[in-house]
Design a protein around this motif. Structure first.
Motif, short mmCIF file in Angstrom:
data_model
loop_
_atom_site.label_atom_id
_atom_site.label_comp_id
_atom_site.label_asym_id
_atom_site.label_seq_id
_atom_site.Cartn_x
_atom_site.Cartn_y
_atom_site.Cartn_z
N LEU A 130 0.84 -1.18 0.00
CA LEU A 130 0.00 0.00 0.00
C LEU A 130 0.88 1.24 0.00
CD1 LEU A 130 -2.65 -1.11 2.68
CD2 LEU A 130 -2.79 -1.32 0.19
N VAL A 131 0.57 2.19 -0.86
CA VAL A 131 1.36 3.41 -0.97
C VAL A 131 0.43 4.60 -0.88
CG1 VAL A 131 2.92 4.76 -2.39
CG2 VAL A 131 3.09 2.25 -2.40
N ALA B 29 -3.01 0.25 -3.98
CA ALA B 29 -2.63 -1.12 -3.62
C ALA B 29 -2.04 -1.84 -4.81
CB ALA B 29 -3.83 -1.88 -3.10
N SER B 30 -1.09 -2.69 -4.55
CA SER B 30 -0.53 -3.56 -5.58
C SER B 30 -0.39 -4.95 -5.01
CB SER B 30 0.83 -3.04 -6.05
OG SER B 30 1.76 -3.03 -4.98
N GLY B 31 -0.37 -5.94 -5.91
CA GLY B 31 -0.28 -7.32 -5.48
C GLY B 31 -1.48 -8.11 -5.97
N ILE C 137 -13.70 1.78 5.08
CA ILE C 137 -14.66 1.53 4.01
C ILE C 137 -14.69 0.04 3.70
CG2 ILE C 137 -12.98 1.93 2.15
CD1 ILE C 137 -15.35 3.31 0.63
N VAL C 138 -15.87 -0.49 3.47
CA VAL C 138 -16.01 -1.87 3.02
C VAL C 138 -15.65 -1.92 1.54
CG1 VAL C 138 -17.64 -3.77 2.70
CG2 VAL C 138 -17.79 -2.31 4.74
N TRP C 139 -14.73 -2.81 1.19
CA TRP C 139 -14.19 -2.76 -0.17
C TRP C 139 -15.18 -3.24 -1.22
CZ3 TRP C 139 -10.34 -0.16 -1.95
CH2 TRP C 139 -9.85 -0.43 -3.23
N TRP C 140 -15.81 -4.38 -1.02
CA TRP C 140 -16.66 -4.97 -2.04
C TRP C 140 -18.13 -4.65 -1.88
CZ3 TRP C 140 -14.29 -6.53 -6.20
CH2 TRP C 140 -12.98 -7.00 -6.12
N LYS D 102 -9.14 0.53 -9.93
CA LYS D 102 -7.80 1.10 -9.76
C LYS D 102 -7.12 0.60 -8.49
CE LYS D 102 -8.71 5.40 -12.25
NZ LYS D 102 -8.72 6.89 -12.18
N LYS D 103 -7.84 -0.17 -7.70
CA LYS D 103 -7.31 -0.68 -6.41
C LYS D 103 -6.77 0.48 -5.58
CE LYS D 103 -4.58 -4.02 -8.02
NZ LYS D 103 -3.73 -5.24 -8.03
#
Length: 119
Positions: free
Chosen positions: A4-5, A24-26, A51-54, A76-77
């Motif tokens: 996470l950046v 986020a990456s991965g 925040i709930v992601w999905w 865009k994650k």
């Protein structure tokens, strides 16, 4: 592994606005939720927003009082924190982290982005 950046921090006058991003990456990135936290010098880390992601759902720390808004772009994650009506007390390093399951600890913390609000 997830990385996470955070970005978007900076110096702003009281009453101003900033928008923070957490990218986020991965390949394994599929959290239950994500959160923003902040830590001011000499103080403990404090919860800012989640925040709930999905699905739908978000909540905030009591001190936010309608000034901040959390959002995310699944494609865009990336998670965002729109901060308005900033106060000098909002000065801190802001971190993001993911929550893999409901009720689980936050993990994969970013390196943080500095927000400084001048009076």
């Amino acid at each position: 592994q997830v990385q996470l950046v955070e970005s978007g921090g900076g110096l702003v006058q009281a009453g101003g606005s900033l928008r923070l991003s957490c990218a986020a990456s991965g390949r394994t990135f599929s959290p239950y939720g994500m959160g923003w936290f902040r830590q001011a010098p000499g103080k403990e880390r404090k919860f800012v927003a989640h925040i709930v992601w999905w699905g739908a759902g978000s909540y905030y720390g009591d001190f936010v009082k309608g000034r901040f808004s959390i959002s995310r772009d699944i494609a865009k994650k990336t998670m965002y924190l729109q901060m308005n009506s900033l106060k000098p007390d909002d000065t801190a390093v802001y971190y993001c982290a993911q929550q893999e399951q409901s009720g689980a600890e936050y993990t994969d913390w970013g390196q943080g982005t500095q927000v400084t609000v001048s009076s």
